[in-house]
Design an enzyme around this catalytic site. Structure first.
Site, PDB file in Angstrom:
ATOM      1  N   LYS A 212       1.202  -0.060   6.931  1.00  0.00           N
ATOM      2  CA  LYS A 212       1.402   1.167   6.142  1.00  0.00           C
ATOM      3  C   LYS A 212       1.752   2.298   7.079  1.00  0.00           C
ATOM      4  O   LYS A 212       1.328   2.316   8.235  1.00  0.00           O
ATOM      5  CB  LYS A 212       0.113   1.530   5.380  1.00  0.00           C
ATOM      6  CG  LYS A 212       0.375   2.408   4.176  1.00  0.00           C
ATOM      7  CD  LYS A 212       0.900   1.579   3.026  1.00  0.00           C
ATOM      8  CE  LYS A 212       1.185   2.402   1.807  1.00  0.00           C
ATOM      9  NZ  LYS A 212       1.497   1.546   0.670  1.00  0.00           N
TER      10      LYS A 212
ATOM     11  N   SER B 196      10.508  -6.218  -2.674  1.00  0.00           N
ATOM     12  CA  SER B 196      10.897  -5.878  -1.302  1.00  0.00           C
ATOM     13  C   SER B 196      11.155  -7.157  -0.501  1.00  0.00           C
ATOM     14  O   SER B 196      12.067  -7.216   0.321  1.00  0.00           O
ATOM     15  CB  SER B 196       9.778  -5.091  -0.611  1.00  0.00           C
ATOM     16  OG  SER B 196       9.899  -3.719  -0.871  1.00  0.00           O
TER      17      SER B 196
END
Ligand code: NAD
Length: 467
Positions: free
Chosen positions: A105, A360
């Site tokens: 992240k 994704s």
């Protein structure tokens, strides 16, 4: 809430689930730890010529599979603890939906609305440069995606910066969620919200589970409230409404609105575009503040904004029978227990918002294969179906209309294949964790963690330790 530690919350849920697995303490610690944490501070030049130093993070939680994968968030709430928590959640989420990535992240601590488009571009490009410099980005290393406060536009800037500085043939695969004409994939923008819908729909399909919380089966006619009409919240709400659910409440930054007979989503979006908020929308009651609608009467509550929204302060007042965690970490550990005791079903973030990373993954595959899904097979499929239909016409009295022929002979293009892959992933994964929920007599969050820990534990065991 200053004592709120998001990473700690994720680890508490992990520990609870780990007790149902066979792995030893050291290996569990290995799964749980964040492998690499990068904190950077870099200057940008503002439009008025002044200099501002920007704080950013990138955390790679687990390298058991490469590349690592996870969104980039632009928010004033971004900090190291939050980024570590979100990176860890990505690892578990990818494992639950069988997407072969480690979790990561990133985040930049800015209020995006305070910057011009050019300033945001400079911030994004400089952040990308820093990630490249530290080897924290690349199609086989770590691949960012959109998250809170970012969109396809920022992903396009990241890709362009990376490609300008790298001669790799797979450079387009360094980031996902890109605009379609820059290597993006059809269906990525709406994927997380659509995945949220598929997950809630699958839960509602299970009549027995619905009866146990006092609801009928199916989505149609169920009332719902959504918090955050951004990318995820809007697309989740749109799919819910299109399937016959009734949106009775909405929360945004400026406040919250309610109408027990339903709120028109398209008209509300138009209103939000022109007025900048949702309060005062015709035919709705404006509530006390933006969190008030979370406590409103409804069947399904979809928090789709940020973490720590359902907490010990409001958990007792939440009336929804299903909580669909579209956001990451919207329910604190304490709130989870209170809501569960009240008999509600919490469909957890580490499964429910995995539609984004699933698509994704498809985008990344498209980029490294350098070919669009369906490009080679679509026409062949259509011609085969057409031949079969014409044989049916020859051996029977059945004549197909042009409309029927077009529909029945349609081959799978990129949009159809992505959507089918997303639905299949969300449905199968729901049933996998729901099965574990029953086997261990736990809640769905714990079941999703058990599922992830079992998969990760086996991989770590087989990998051994280097050197
Ligand atoms: P976004 O920036 O597109 O939208 C967030 C929306 O929430 C905005 O409209 C904002 O105004 C609103 N909001 C912020 N604080 C609020 C509050 N207190 N009350 C009501 N509304 C509020 O972000 P997004 O991409 O939709 O992400 C939302 C959540 O979903 C985040 O937790 C994110 O981590 C998670 N998520 C996003 C993706 C993705 O693909 N974008 C994937 C997985 C998970």
């Amino acid at each position: 809430m200053s004592d709120y530690k998001f990473y700690d919350q994720v680890n508490k849920a992990f520990d609870k689930a780990a007790a149902y697995t066979r792995f030893e303490k050291g290996l569990l610690e290995q799964i749980k730890s964040c492998n690499d944490v990068l904190h950077i501070a870099f200057p940008i030049e503002k439009d008025d010529g002044s200099i501002e130093v920007i704080q950013g993070w990138r955390v790679e939680h687990s390298h058991h599979k490469l590349p690592t994968k996870g969104g980039i968030r632009y928010s004033m709430m971004v900090n190291e603890d939050e980024t570590m928590a979100l990176a860890a959640l990505m690892t578990y989420k990818c494992a639950v939906v069988n997407v072969p990535f480690g979790g990561a992240k990133g985040g930049i601590m800015i209020e995006r609305n305070n910057y011009s488009e050019r300033e945001l571009e400079r911030i994004t490009r400089r952040y990308t440069f820093q990630l490249m410099n530290k080897n924290f980005i690349g199609p086989g290393i770590d691949v960012p995606a959109p998250d809170y406060g970012t969109s396809a536009r920022e992903m396009g800037w990241i890709m362009d910066t990376y490609r300008q500085m790298s001669s790799e043939i797979d450079a387009e695969g360094c980031v996902t969620g890109k605009p379609l004409n820059q290597g993006g994939i059809r269906g990525r923008t709406e994927a997380t919200g659509r995945g949220v819908f598929f997950g809630i729909q699958e839960a509602c399909t299970n009549k027995e589970d619905m009866e146990s919380i006092g609801l009928d089966g199916g989505i149609e006619g169920k009332t719902f409230v959504v918090q955050g009409l951004g990318n995820v919240g809007y697309h989740a709400a749109k799919n819910m409404v299109e399937s016959g659910a009734v949106m009775v409440g909405v929360a945004e930054i400026d406040g919250s609105i309610y109408n027990e007979n339903g709120i028109d989503l398209d008209k509300l979006m138009e209103f939000k575009k022109t007025s900048g908020g949702i309060t005062g929308f015709e035919g709705t009651k404006t509530l006390k503040d933006s969190s008030a609608v979370l406590e409103a009467e409804c069947d399904i509550l979809i928090p789709a904004a940020l973490e720590n929204q359902l907490n010990k302060k409001n958990a007792n007042k939440i009336k929804a029978k299903i909580i669909g965690e579209a956001a990451n970490g919207p329910t604190t550990t304490e709130a989870h227990e209170i809501i569960k005791k009240r008999g509600a079903l919490i469909i957890p973030d580490n499964y429910l918002n995995a539609g984004g990373v699933t698509v994704s993954y498809f985008e990344w595959l498209k980029n490294i294969q350098h070919v669009r899904f369906g490009r080679m097979g679509k026409r062949f499929e259509e011609e085969s179906y057409t031949r079969i239909l014409s044989v049916i016409e020859t051996v029977s009295d059945r004549r197909f209309t042009d409309k029927e022929l077009k529909h029945l002979a349609k081959g799978g293009g990129e949009a159809e294949l992505v959507d089918a892959g997303l639905k299949d992933t969300m449905v199968d994964s729901y049933n996998e964790i729901n099965e574990l929920r029953k086997v261990h007599d736990v809640d769905l969050r714990t079941a999703a963690f058990i599922n992830a820990i079992n998969k990760l534990g086996e991989i770590y065991e087989q990998m051994g330790i280097f050197p």
